[in-house]
Motif scaffolding. Structure first.
Motif: not given
Lengths: 117, 115
Positions: A34, A46, A49, A51
């Motif tokens: 992040f 934020l 990000k 993943f």
């Protein structure tokens, strides 16, 4: 134990110039990465990000980051910086919890960005 | 839709005292995490609550304790305050499991000064 290193404590760029903030992580498995931004006296927002999947991720405010497993890096970039981008930027890695989704974050120490007119 | 809210915004305490900080998660979120951010540092994970129990804990002494209520709001308690406890305390909430992605939403923080 996981860790995050942001080698640059302070960076100054001119408005309109490109930006790259460095982030290196140490984590024994596939990381969850992040980037957050913090304006003075504020909480964290934020930016983007990662993943899995495409290693180039797009975020808000024109930011992007590229995950490079071979270099254990997740650098943040922006092609043209605006004066409003001046803030503190934090890279973070999410731990592997007992169950998915609820990950404690380990943050780097941050990079302060100054933007010159 | 209100985001994560924290109270109070600022407070000043004396060494040895006890303090309670409060957090209300974003609507629809059931998990609350607490972080301590010392001046000039990145946030450090204190602990995480869901289903009214502490589920994960960082490297913080037992002086730091917490609670989660049935409405998912949470409290952070710090006993026997030390000067080193002066910091910005951030609360973050996460939605329930079931989606393919998630993120932690942070509140504005509580600035604690210990004198």
């Amino acid at each position: 134990a996981q860790s995050v290193t942001q080698p640059d404590i302070h960076i100054t760029v001119s408005e309109g110039a490109s930006l790259e903030l460095r982030c290196n992580y140490s984590y024994g498995a596939t990381p969850y990465l992040f980037w957050y931004v913090q304006s003075p006296g504020q909480g964290l927002q934020l930016l983007l990000k990662y993943f899995s999947g495409d290693t180039l991720v797009q975020g808000i405010k024109g930011f992007e980051a590229e995950f490079k497993r071979s270099q254990s890096s997740f650098n943040l970039r922006k092609p043209s910086v605006h004066w409003s981008d001046a803030a503190e930027y934090f890279c973070a890695v999410g731990s592997r919890p007992m169950d998915t989704g609820r990950r404690a974050l380990t943050f780097g120490s941050g990079t302060r960005l100054q933007v010159q007119p | 839709d209100a985001g994560v809210t924290q109270s109070p915004t600022h407070l000043i305490k004396t060494r040895g005292q006890q303090v309670t900080l409060r957090c209300s998660p974003k609507s629809g979120h059931d998990t609350v995490s607490w972080y301590q951010q010392a001046l000039g540092q990145g946030p450090q994970f204190i602990f995480q609550y869901y289903e009214e129990e502490e589920r994960q804990r960082g490297n913080f002494p037992d002086r730091f304790s917490g609670h989660q209520f049935p409405n998912y709001s949470s409290e952070l308690n710090v006993n026997a305050l030390l000067l080193g406890d002066s910091a910005l305390y951030l609360c973050a909430s996460t939605r329930p499991l079931g989606g393919s992605t998630y993120e932690q939403y942070f509140g504005p923080g509580t600035r604690l000064t210990v004198t």
